[in-house]
Scaffold this motif. Structure first.
Motif, PDB file in Angstrom:
ATOM      1  N   TRP A   5      -1.056  74.108  69.259  1.00  0.00           N
ATOM      2  CA  TRP A   5      -1.280  74.360  67.843  1.00  0.00           C
ATOM      3  C   TRP A   5      -0.105  73.941  66.977  1.00  0.00           C
ATOM      4  CZ3 TRP A   5      -5.888  74.545  66.182  1.00  0.00           C
ATOM      5  CH2 TRP A   5      -6.904  75.023  67.005  1.00  0.00           C
ATOM      6  N   SER A   6       1.118  74.088  67.466  1.00  0.00           N
ATOM      7  CA  SER A   6       2.251  73.583  66.690  1.00  0.00           C
ATOM      8  C   SER A   6       2.164  72.070  66.570  1.00  0.00           C
ATOM      9  CB  SER A   6       3.586  73.997  67.332  1.00  0.00           C
ATOM     10  OG  SER A   6       3.705  73.471  68.643  1.00  0.00           O
ATOM     11  N   SER A   7       1.723  71.397  67.637  1.00  0.00           N
ATOM     12  CA  SER A   7       1.569  69.949  67.617  1.00  0.00           C
ATOM     13  C   SER A   7       0.429  69.520  66.713  1.00  0.00           C
ATOM     14  CB  SER A   7       1.320  69.426  69.037  1.00  0.00           C
ATOM     15  OG  SER A   7       2.389  69.753  69.889  1.00  0.00           O
ATOM     16  N   LEU A   8      -0.701  70.205  66.840  1.00  0.00           N
ATOM     17  CA  LEU A   8      -1.877  69.842  66.045  1.00  0.00           C
ATOM     18  C   LEU A   8      -1.587  69.893  64.548  1.00  0.00           C
ATOM     19  CD1 LEU A   8      -4.893  71.530  67.854  1.00  0.00           C
ATOM     20  CD2 LEU A   8      -4.596  69.091  67.389  1.00  0.00           C
ATOM     21  N   VAL A   9      -0.885  70.925  64.118  1.00  0.00           N
ATOM     22  CA  VAL A   9      -0.654  71.109  62.688  1.00  0.00           C
ATOM     23  C   VAL A   9       0.326  70.078  62.142  1.00  0.00           C
ATOM     24  CG1 VAL A   9       0.245  72.701  60.942  1.00  0.00           C
ATOM     25  CG2 VAL A   9      -1.203  73.562  62.786  1.00  0.00           C
ATOM     26  N   CYS A  10       1.360  69.733  62.927  1.00  0.00           N
ATOM     27  CA  CYS A  10       2.433  68.907  62.369  1.00  0.00           C
ATOM     28  C   CYS A  10       2.328  67.421  62.683  1.00  0.00           C
ATOM     29  CB  CYS A  10       3.789  69.424  62.845  1.00  0.00           C
ATOM     30  SG  CYS A  10       4.221  68.988  64.563  1.00  0.00           S
ATOM     31  N   THR A  11       1.453  67.015  63.592  1.00  0.00           N
ATOM     32  CA  THR A  11       1.465  65.632  64.071  1.00  0.00           C
ATOM     33  C   THR A  11       1.297  64.597  62.971  1.00  0.00           C
ATOM     34  OG1 THR A  11       0.721  66.163  66.297  1.00  0.00           O
ATOM     35  CG2 THR A  11       0.274  63.956  65.511  1.00  0.00           C
ATOM     36  N   LEU A  12       0.278  64.727  62.140  1.00  0.00           N
ATOM     37  CA  LEU A  12       0.024  63.721  61.110  1.00  0.00           C
ATOM     38  C   LEU A  12       1.184  63.628  60.130  1.00  0.00           C
ATOM     39  CD1 LEU A  12      -3.776  64.215  60.357  1.00  0.00           C
ATOM     40  CD2 LEU A  12      -2.681  62.377  61.663  1.00  0.00           C
ATOM     41  N   PHE A  13       1.781  64.770  59.796  1.00  0.00           N
ATOM     42  CA  PHE A  13       2.912  64.753  58.871  1.00  0.00           C
ATOM     43  C   PHE A  13       4.155  64.157  59.535  1.00  0.00           C
ATOM     44  CE2 PHE A  13       0.144  68.094  57.232  1.00  0.00           C
ATOM     45  CZ  PHE A  13       0.039  67.711  55.907  1.00  0.00           C
ATOM     46  N   MET A  14       4.335  64.432  60.827  1.00  0.00           N
ATOM     47  CA  MET A  14       5.468  63.830  61.529  1.00  0.00           C
ATOM     48  C   MET A  14       5.299  62.314  61.654  1.00  0.00           C
ATOM     49  SD  MET A  14       7.701  66.098  62.113  1.00  0.00           S
ATOM     50  CE  MET A  14       7.195  66.934  60.610  1.00  0.00           C
ATOM     51  N   LEU A  15       4.070  61.871  61.855  1.00  0.00           N
ATOM     52  CA  LEU A  15       3.813  60.430  61.873  1.00  0.00           C
ATOM     53  C   LEU A  15       4.166  59.813  60.523  1.00  0.00           C
ATOM     54  CD1 LEU A  15       0.460  59.889  63.817  1.00  0.00           C
ATOM     55  CD2 LEU A  15       2.627  58.719  64.236  1.00  0.00           C
ATOM     56  N   LEU A  16       3.773  60.478  59.447  1.00  0.00           N
ATOM     57  CA  LEU A  16       4.099  60.000  58.107  1.00  0.00           C
ATOM     58  C   LEU A  16       5.617  59.924  57.914  1.00  0.00           C
ATOM     59  CD1 LEU A  16       3.317  59.294  55.161  1.00  0.00           C
ATOM     60  CD2 LEU A  16       3.400  61.754  54.684  1.00  0.00           C
ATOM     61  N   LEU A  17       6.333  60.956  58.364  1.00  0.00           N
ATOM     62  CA  LEU A  17       7.786  60.981  58.191  1.00  0.00           C
ATOM     63  C   LEU A  17       8.465  59.905  59.031  1.00  0.00           C
ATOM     64  CD1 LEU A  17       8.477  64.825  58.111  1.00  0.00           C
ATOM     65  CD2 LEU A  17       8.348  63.228  56.200  1.00  0.00           C
ATOM     66  N   CYS A  18       7.969  59.662  60.239  1.00  0.00           N
ATOM     67  CA  CYS A  18       8.563  58.613  61.086  1.00  0.00           C
ATOM     68  C   CYS A  18       8.308  57.226  60.494  1.00  0.00           C
ATOM     69  CB  CYS A  18       7.986  58.689  62.496  1.00  0.00           C
ATOM     70  SG  CYS A  18       8.604  60.075  63.475  1.00  0.00           S
ATOM     71  N   ILE A  19       7.109  57.009  59.977  1.00  0.00           N
ATOM     72  CA  ILE A  19       6.767  55.696  59.413  1.00  0.00           C
ATOM     73  C   ILE A  19       7.561  55.447  58.134  1.00  0.00           C
ATOM     74  CG2 ILE A  19       4.909  54.347  58.354  1.00  0.00           C
ATOM     75  CD1 ILE A  19       2.989  55.753  60.336  1.00  0.00           C
ATOM     76  N   THR A  20       7.635  56.449  57.257  1.00  0.00           N
ATOM     77  CA  THR A  20       8.395  56.265  56.015  1.00  0.00           C
ATOM     78  C   THR A  20       9.901  56.279  56.270  1.00  0.00           C
ATOM     79  OG1 THR A  20       8.280  58.666  55.593  1.00  0.00           O
ATOM     80  CG2 THR A  20       6.590  57.270  54.585  1.00  0.00           C
ATOM     81  N   GLY A  21      10.329  56.968  57.314  1.00  0.00           N
ATOM     82  CA  GLY A  21      11.763  57.027  57.616  1.00  0.00           C
ATOM     83  C   GLY A  21      12.308  55.730  58.178  1.00  0.00           C
ATOM     84  N   LEU A  22      11.449  54.930  58.795  1.00  0.00           N
ATOM     85  CA  LEU A  22      11.902  53.674  59.414  1.00  0.00           C
ATOM     86  C   LEU A  22      12.546  52.732  58.397  1.00  0.00           C
ATOM     87  CD1 LEU A  22      12.079  52.236  62.112  1.00  0.00           C
ATOM     88  CD2 LEU A  22       9.789  51.315  61.717  1.00  0.00           C
ATOM     89  N   PRO A  23      11.902  52.410  57.263  1.00  0.00           N
ATOM     90  CA  PRO A  23      12.587  51.555  56.289  1.00  0.00           C
ATOM     91  C   PRO A  23      13.785  52.230  55.628  1.00  0.00           C
ATOM     92  CG  PRO A  23      10.485  52.308  55.401  1.00  0.00           C
ATOM     93  CD  PRO A  23      10.514  52.706  56.850  1.00  0.00           C
ATOM     94  N   LEU A  24      13.762  53.570  55.530  1.00  0.00           N
ATOM     95  CA  LEU A  24      14.875  54.262  54.890  1.00  0.00           C
ATOM     96  C   LEU A  24      16.163  54.148  55.694  1.00  0.00           C
ATOM     97  CD1 LEU A  24      13.103  57.507  53.589  1.00  0.00           C
ATOM     98  CD2 LEU A  24      13.815  55.511  52.267  1.00  0.00           C
TER      99      LEU A  24
END
Length: 396
Positions: free
Chosen positions: A15-34
């Motif tokens: 459940w911790s994974s289910l709730v945060c996965t999509l947001f963590m994917l967003l943060l990893c993708i946006t963090g790459l160019p940063l």
């Protein structure tokens, strides 16, 4: 570990994974160019650089720099002034309608030697701005930051629970095994676990520092209430110093630099702004070493008299915040560390994506062919193992 504990940890992980996965994917993708902010801005032609001149070319007065910047926007007040980390020949002056925090600001880049306006960069638009805002607060301000901080907490829970689950899961497999001859879901499960091991420490560091960064606004407000309020007791009841009554900013800067020798100026917060008081011009100075350059020494200078009032040491929680910010983006070791951060970021995207794939495929296993089934031995991932969740099924 008994089956009941495994089920409990599996529930926490799922459940911790289910709730945060999509947001963590967003943060990893946006963090790459940063990670490569300066390099990307340079390629896009949006990075402002001072022209080369003979070493030792004298600088004009800071008061004159501020006058030049304000002449471009006479209806605004100067909120901040800062210098680039590696170039003291360039001033960035931020102007707003009021000293209070706002997204409506103008920036003017002024050559510190000639007073020429080099650019009026727009930091509130473009690709990098969108990436930054999505990564920091989802365009939702403080509520967005706190929400992402909570997602970071769930990520840490997913990592810890994944570590606990990893040992019983890998009991019958050699470390790093990827069963390539099995069905796709098993191969992705093994790859998910292997990359989870590789990125474990990095992801925990980046997740925890990211969570701390979301508290920045609250920590600064607490610092102002907890420590600055005592320093400002002699000014109680006095109004904000009007611009016309302020002393020389150049003289104030010289006084601040004398109070903290062997430092460099990072930025200046003017009276009434979020990083200063209604009665002071606050100079934030930084060290000259790779580590101390990330730590600030605030020096409060009376806006009227240009005399130093105080130079308080930052409390531990602000020191932790300042250290965590560059560590989050790999901003300590130059390009080599940026490349390492980027590779680990990409590996984490694969971990998160594979976890999501495994979750979606959990109820739709691909049946093996009759011939393969006749010769295949029971796999050690059997049904007794907990189902994978999107973030890190057996993150370790």
């Amino acid at each position: 570990m008994n089956s009941r504990k495994i089920k409990t940890w599996a529930w926490v992980h799922k459940w911790s994974s289910l709730v945060c996965t999509l947001f963590m994917l967003l943060l990893c993708i946006t963090g790459l160019p940063l990670i490569f902010t300066h390099e990307i801005r340079h390629l896009l032609g949006t990075e402002v650089e001072a022209p080369k001149m003979a070493p030792g070319t004298p600088h004009i007065s800071l008061d004159r720099v501020l006058e030049i910047a304000k002449a471009r926007h006479p209806d605004r007040v100067v909120q901040f002034a800062s210098q680039a980390d590696d170039d003291d020949n360039l001033w960035f002056v931020t102007l707003t309608h009021t000293p209070e925090p706002t997204d409506d600001f103008k920036s003017v880049a002024v050559d510190a030697r000639t007073g020429v306006v080099l650019a009026q960069p727009k930091f509130d638009e473009g690709f990098m701005y969108v990436m930054y805002k999505l990564h920091v607060d989802l365009f939702a301000g403080l509520p967005g930051k706190l929400f992402l901080g909570f997602m970071g907490l769930l990520l840490l829970l997913a990592i810890v629970s994944g570590v606990v689950l990893y040992s019983p899961f890998m009991r019958k497999l050699d470390f790093g095994t990827v069963r390539r001859d099995k069905r796709p879901r098993l191969k992705w499960l093994d790859l998910h676990n292997l990359l989870g091991v590789v990125t474990l420490v990095w992801l925990f560091v980046v997740g925890s520092t990211g969570m701390i960064n979301t508290w920045a606004d609250l920590l600064i407000k607490y610092w102002q209430h907890d420590q600055l309020s005592a320093l400002l007791a002699p000014y109680k009841g006095e109004p904000t110093v009007p611009v016309a009554e302020r002393g020389s900013v150049q003289r104030s800067m010289e006084a601040a630099m004398q109070r903290a020798p062997d430092t460099k100026l990072s930025f200046i917060a003017f009276p009434g702004t979020s990083f200063s008081s209604p009665h002071h011009t606050t100079f934030f100075l930084r060290g000259n070493e790779p580590f101390t350059s990330k730590l600030y020494q605030p020096v409060l200078v009376d806006a009227k008299t240009a005399e130093v009032t105080a130079a308080p040491k930052l409390p531990w929680y602000l020191t932790a915040l300042l250290v965590s910010q560059p560590l989050h983006f790999g901003d300590y070791g130059g390009m080599p560390m940026q490349i390492i951060w980027a590779l680990l970021d990409i590996a984490t995207i694969i971990v998160l994506g594979s976890g999501l794939y495994l979750w979606l495929k959990r109820g739709n296993p691909v049946p093996a062919s009759p011939k393969a089934a006749a010769h295949e031995k029971p796999a050690p991932d059997a049904s007794s193992q907990p189902e994978p969740a999107p973030a890190m099924k057996a993150q370790a």
